[in-house]
Design an enzyme around this catalytic site. Structure first.
Site, short mmCIF file in Angstrom:
data_model
loop_
_atom_site.label_atom_id
_atom_site.label_comp_id
_atom_site.label_asym_id
_atom_site.label_seq_id
_atom_site.Cartn_x
_atom_site.Cartn_y
_atom_site.Cartn_z
N LYS A 64 -9.46 2.70 -3.22
CA LYS A 64 -10.08 2.14 -2.23
C LYS A 64 -11.39 2.81 -2.03
O LYS A 64 -11.42 4.20 -1.85
CB LYS A 64 -8.91 2.56 -0.91
CG LYS A 64 -9.64 1.83 0.46
CD LYS A 64 -8.40 2.03 1.50
CE LYS A 64 -8.83 1.46 2.64
NZ LYS A 64 -7.87 1.63 3.91
N GLU A 81 0.79 -1.12 -0.06
CA GLU A 81 -0.10 -0.13 -0.13
C GLU A 81 0.87 1.25 0.00
O GLU A 81 1.71 1.50 0.74
CB GLU A 81 -0.95 0.13 1.10
CG GLU A 81 -1.80 1.14 1.38
CD GLU A 81 -2.64 1.41 2.54
OE1 GLU A 81 -3.72 1.99 2.75
OE2 GLU A 81 -2.41 0.60 3.57
N CYS A 101 -5.85 -2.74 2.74
CA CYS A 101 -5.81 -2.63 3.91
C CYS A 101 -6.95 -2.98 5.03
O CYS A 101 -7.24 -4.34 4.70
CB CYS A 101 -5.49 -1.10 4.55
SG CYS A 101 -4.78 -0.95 6.09
#
Length: 512
Positions: A335, A267, A387
């Site tokens: 995301k 990430e 995540c």
């Protein structure tokens, strides 16, 4: 004073609730003592027997405070290290979070004792699992949700793991509540019948673990490499560190080109806006394509919106074999589920000036779409999650496609140091592989970087806090689990039936 009279004291029950709640943390990684889940839930239910609704709510709150106070205290590491606030304020914020989450367990216990006050089979076997499912849903939904420490995850290596591909992790939660309630009833009533039923219910799903819901595709086995850069969080967003970070990742990657079909960086491995790194990205893309490898990396992207303002995204892009890289390429993932205070700040005009904790680097992200197409790299189809998103079972399942070769999650758990938080995160990621019967590739900045097999097993991993590369052969799978086909709908139908039956039977009992 004998034990029976002592246990009737509310203060004693509140203290025991704290202890039973804290015991539940042992069920999760890195401890992995899965029976602790049953003991903890059994204690919660037994302590709320023969209590008034407010007393039960207090017991449920204390139990939750014991669980969350011990199980998510890793939040303190990031607040204390990067928050820039006095120690007492840091502690207060962690206590506040634990107390907030405990409201849901308090709500569960209070409503349970209000609607089903009698210690009966009806309460423990029918009402309890249905009500628990509802309150856990609320905990995972209200204020963007925080579905951490769901006890179903404790079974990733336990006897009930076979239920996950069938109905998902929440079905394991449901069954654990039923079994623990029956055990509590057997203990309190000193009756062997609930014990027998609990043992039978617990044993029934065990054979499911031997069902293989997938078909391996050995002819499509590839070599995958995941680069763990181990960049300290304190330096990660330092502009002066950017060039060194790029060198670290490039130097680790160069020897892999032409050998590994897929190379993965974690990430925001590239700690700069994508538009600023066009020369680097295009040069890297060309080198990868020349040698027949593909690379997937986290990066930050900023796009001008219709209001002539920039939306910033936590993004995954692909480089290498195939079509040349382009900034306009749709082969990317943005995301969707953002973490409050870490990736966006509620009431930011008020909170940001108060303390560094409310003004962390890269805490003004915009959401990507809920449903996004899979990433395609070197002919490999990847269902991606960044995540925190990997703990959202239904969202990962909604983005999953029948032609998905692998699940991919990239993360940066450097915020939480050497705490238990990254291990809990890793445990939940393993459950996604089990639910959907696909290998999961997990690339992180400082651990835990690993390859998870389609049955949730750890196939390969490298140590935390080490600058290393995990290289291994991974075989994709095909096939759809029942959970991949239906999601949580069967469980919600079961919850509705149990809830309706519990209310109906309770009304009949009150009329007698």
């Amino acid at each position: 004073m004998d034990f029976a009279s002592l246990i009737e004291r509310q203060r004693i029950r509140l203290l025991l609730a704290l202890l039973f709640g804290a015991c539940g943390t042992l069920a999760f990684s890195p401890y992995d003592v899965w029976p602790a889940a049953i003991i903890s839930l059994m204690g919660l239910q037994a302590l709320t027997f023969n209590r008034r609704p407010l007393q039960s709510a207090a017991i449920g709150f204390c139990w939750g405070f014991g669980l969350f106070g011990s199980g998510i205290n890793w939040v303190y590491v990031s607040i204390a290290t990067f928050g820039g606030m006095p120690g007492p304020v840091n502690i207060f914020l962690v206590v506040l979070l634990a107390a907030y989450l405990s409201l849901y367990t308090g709500l569960f216990a209070g409503v349970l004792s209000r609607l089903w006050p009698k210690t009966t089979w009806l309460r423990v076997a029918i009402a309890t699992p249905a009500l628990w499912q509802v309150t856990e849903f609320l905990r995972g939904w209200v204020l963007t949700g925080f579905p951490w420490l769901q006890f179903g995850y404790s079974q990733i290596d336990g006897p009930l793991k076979g239920l996950a591909p069938l109905m998902g992790v929440e079905a394991i939660n449901f069954l654990l509540m039923m079994v623990s309630g029956l055990l509590a009833l057997a203990l309190v009533k000193r009756n062997w019948r609930p014990l027998v039923v609990a043992v039978v219910l617990f044993a029934l799903p065990f054979p499911l673990r031997y069902i293989q819901w997938f078909t391996p595709q050995p002819e499509k086995t590839i070599q995958v490499s995941m680069v763990q850069g181990d960049i300290p969080q304190s330096l990660k967003w330092d502009e002066g560190q950017l060039l060194n970070t790029l060198k670290i990742y490039y130097n680790a990657t160069a020897p892999l080109m032409g050998k590994s079909s897929l190379i993965i960086w974690p990430e925001s491995a590239i700690t700069d806006l994508e538009i600023n790194q066009q020369p680097f990205l295009k040069a890297l893309d060309g080198e990868l394509r020349d040698k027949g490898s593909s690379l997937v990396t986290g990066i930050v992207d900023a796009r001008l919106n219709k209001q002539n303002r920039y939306d910033t995204y936590n993004t995954i892009i692909t480089l290498g074999k195939g079509a040349p890289y382009s900034y306009e390429s749709a082969d990317r993932y943005n995301k969707n589920h953002l973490v409050p205070f870490g990736e966006f700040v509620p009431l930011e005009s008020i909170l940001r000036p108060l303390a560094p904790f409310f003004d962390l680097p890269m805490s003004s992200f915009s959401r990507g779409p809920y449903i996004q197409p899979p990433l395609s790299a070197n002919g490999i189809e990847l269902t991606a999650a960044i995540c925190y998103e990997i703990i959202l079972a239904e969202q990962v399942r909604d983005n999953f496609r029948p032609d998905t070769d692998y699940l991919l999650t990239i993360s940066n758990d450097a915020w939480f140091g050497k705490s238990i938080g990254p291990w809990q995160h890793f445990q939940m990621a393993r459950m996604r592989a089990l639910e959907l019967a696909r290998p999961l590739l997990r690339s992180t900045n400082n651990g835990i970087t690993a390859v998870i097999g389609p049955q949730g097993e750890i196939q390969a991993m490298i140590p935390q806090f080490a600058r290393e590369v995990l290289t291994t052969n991974v075989t994709p799978t095909t096939g759809l689990t029942p959970y991949a086909r239906t999601g949580n709908w069967p469980l919600w139908v079961l919850t509705a039936l149990f809830g309706f039956a519990a209310v109906l039977m309770s009304l009949r009992q009150r009329r007698k």
